[in-house]
Scaffold this motif. Sequence first.
Motif, PDB file in Angstrom:
ATOM      1  N   MET A 364       0.831  -1.200   0.000  1.00 27.89           N
ATOM      2  CA  MET A 364       0.000   0.000   0.000  1.00 27.89           C
ATOM      3  C   MET A 364       0.874   1.263   0.000  1.00 27.89           C
ATOM      4  SD  MET A 364      -2.699  -1.678  -0.206  1.00 27.89           S
ATOM      5  CE  MET A 364      -3.841  -0.311  -0.353  1.00 27.89           C
ATOM      6  N   MET A 365       1.996   1.217   0.711  1.00 34.33           N
ATOM      7  CA  MET A 365       2.924   2.341   0.706  1.00 34.33           C
ATOM      8  C   MET A 365       3.460   2.601  -0.694  1.00 34.33           C
ATOM      9  SD  MET A 365       6.840   2.492   2.056  1.00 34.33           S
ATOM     10  CE  MET A 365       6.562   2.002   3.738  1.00 34.33           C
ATOM     11  N   ALA A 366       3.909   1.536  -1.355  1.00 30.82           N
ATOM     12  CA  ALA A 366       4.565   1.689  -2.649  1.00 30.82           C
ATOM     13  C   ALA A 366       3.601   2.158  -3.737  1.00 30.82           C
ATOM     14  CB  ALA A 366       5.201   0.362  -3.056  1.00 30.82           C
ATOM     15  N   ALA A 367       2.390   1.636  -3.725  1.00 30.61           N
ATOM     16  CA  ALA A 367       1.454   1.918  -4.813  1.00 30.61           C
ATOM     17  C   ALA A 367       0.601   3.153  -4.583  1.00 30.61           C
ATOM     18  CB  ALA A 367       0.553   0.706  -5.042  1.00 30.61           C
ATOM     19  N   LEU A 368       0.273   3.451  -3.302  1.00 30.23           N
ATOM     20  CA  LEU A 368      -0.741   4.467  -3.034  1.00 30.23           C
ATOM     21  C   LEU A 368      -0.344   5.505  -1.983  1.00 30.23           C
ATOM     22  CD1 LEU A 368      -3.734   1.962  -2.889  1.00 30.23           C
ATOM     23  CD2 LEU A 368      -3.326   3.622  -4.712  1.00 30.23           C
ATOM     24  N   ALA A 369       0.870   5.405  -1.451  1.00 28.62           N
ATOM     25  CA  ALA A 369       1.268   6.262  -0.324  1.00 28.62           C
ATOM     26  C   ALA A 369       0.291   6.104   0.835  1.00 28.62           C
ATOM     27  CB  ALA A 369       1.363   7.738  -0.745  1.00 28.62           C
ATOM     28  N   ALA A 370      -0.286   4.906   0.937  1.00 27.38           N
ATOM     29  CA  ALA A 370      -1.279   4.611   1.968  1.00 27.38           C
ATOM     30  C   ALA A 370      -0.695   3.601   2.942  1.00 27.38           C
ATOM     31  CB  ALA A 370      -2.552   4.091   1.318  1.00 27.38           C
ATOM     32  N   MET A 371      -1.548   3.008   3.803  1.00 25.47           N
ATOM     33  CA  MET A 371      -1.013   2.080   4.787  1.00 25.47           C
ATOM     34  C   MET A 371      -2.094   1.194   5.383  1.00 25.47           C
ATOM     35  SD  MET A 371      -0.412   4.327   8.285  1.00 25.47           S
ATOM     36  CE  MET A 371       0.766   5.460   7.546  1.00 25.47           C
ATOM     37  N   GLU A 372      -1.636   0.071   5.944  1.00 26.87           N
ATOM     38  CA  GLU A 372      -2.438  -0.738   6.855  1.00 26.87           C
ATOM     39  C   GLU A 372      -2.091  -0.257   8.257  1.00 26.87           C
ATOM     40  OE1 GLU A 372      -4.657  -2.553   5.711  1.00 26.87           O
ATOM     41  OE2 GLU A 372      -4.026  -3.028   3.654  1.00 26.87           O
ATOM     42  N   ARG A 373      -3.092   0.003   9.098  1.00 28.08           N
ATOM     43  CA  ARG A 373      -2.852   0.705  10.354  1.00 28.08           C
ATOM     44  C   ARG A 373      -2.997  -0.196  11.577  1.00 28.08           C
ATOM     45  NH1 ARG A 373      -5.293   4.151   6.692  1.00 28.08           N
ATOM     46  NH2 ARG A 373      -4.224   6.164   6.435  1.00 28.08           N
ATOM     47  N   SER A 374      -2.186   0.095  12.578  1.00 24.33           N
ATOM     48  CA  SER A 374      -2.310  -0.569  13.872  1.00 24.33           C
ATOM     49  C   SER A 374      -3.427   0.101  14.660  1.00 24.33           C
ATOM     50  CB  SER A 374      -0.999  -0.473  14.645  1.00 24.33           C
ATOM     51  OG  SER A 374      -0.766   0.868  15.038  1.00 24.33           O
ATOM     52  N   GLU A 375      -3.806  -0.515  15.769  1.00 21.73           N
ATOM     53  CA  GLU A 375      -4.881   0.058  16.583  1.00 21.73           C
ATOM     54  C   GLU A 375      -4.511   1.455  17.072  1.00 21.73           C
ATOM     55  OE1 GLU A 375      -7.962  -1.099  20.212  1.00 21.73           O
ATOM     56  OE2 GLU A 375      -6.562  -2.586  19.415  1.00 21.73           O
TER      57      GLU A 375
END
Length: 409
Positions: A364-375
Amino acid sequence: MTSLAEHPPADYDERQALCEAARALYISLERPLDTMHRLFWSVSLSPPSMRLVQSQSFEPLLIGPCQVAQLPVVQVGIDMGVFRSMAADPGKNWTIEMLAEKVGSDQVLLYRLLRYLGSFGLLQENPDSTYSATATTAWLATEGAEGGVKHYQQNISPVLAALPETLKQQGYRNPSDSSHTAFQLAHHTDKPAYSWVPPDHSGITAFVAFMKAQREGQKAWTDSFPIAPLKLSDSELEGGRTLFVDVGGSTGQQCMALRQQYPSLHGGVVLQEQERIIAAVNKEALASYGIDAQAHDFFQEQPVKGAKAYYMRNIMHDWPDGRCIAILQRLRDACADDSMVLIDEMVLPDQGASWKQAQKDIQMMAALAAMERSEAQWKELLAKAGLKIQQVCTYDKEMGDSVIIAVKA
């Protein structure tokens, strides 16, 4: 270990625990030479002791974004029709000559490919120099698997390869602009990933097929969600209050799942998506479930005010924090005091995330500058949008898939 490889347990949780234990054991035993092979050529922990376990599983571990050698070879096998041919006759032991004639291939090339595929448990290499299909072979013959392999081979693998140079150019700062990521560098475009059209349009078909199939057989959020807080009172129903708004809900699968799982839930259900998607959905099928389809951009003002629940599935992980906050603020502005914002996403542990979770985050970082998030990251993000977590309902522990129930802070 050999006995387990030949007779893997049927229980899902036991299989997962054994897979992770086997991975940990392999890593603890590998020499630098083994590490080199794992990182440079396969990037998949598939020692001989694990091959039979993998061959009996439909789990799509083989299409991760870093399969340096496996992914291209699997794509060749798909293009040649190897997996489909073998899966169509699952009890057959194929000689090189028989399969080469079936798929129209040179025998020497086919032998080399089958030798490689068999070494990773993607098909079975038998002692009599024949080859046979496994459960993994059958899975690779499905439309969803074929789409996933093509999507990752053509669209995602180049992005992961461009990540080191991208981060170097950006001074090793966490990406926060979806228009300036490894995706743009890899595909020579200035468009964000979701606005980009691949030169080979079959890549779009592959992506759609993969997205439809990737969650097949997995647990659904409706199976364990505490549904009581969603119920509307008689006065709310008489007043026409909307029960459920699926924001960015694609073709309405989750709306229909809610209606099917809980037919006693009354109140309006609204599917919201971009205009081009709403124009293509099956409105008659939606109407049969009492679902209204509405064109809406979730960065704009939310037109449905005071709904009991606003639901989003895998929306937040496609966007960096700033854009997520903008989406969430639009929903908060529309909320009544007792409204809920339901966020269906992965919730990673603050420590000890699994390799599957961490790998997805890097993608997600590489493709969208996004992320999977921790609590902890979810709490921080929601606070910035004027929301707070009331409850986290995890329905798939392996990936951390959960419904976050958020309310006004």
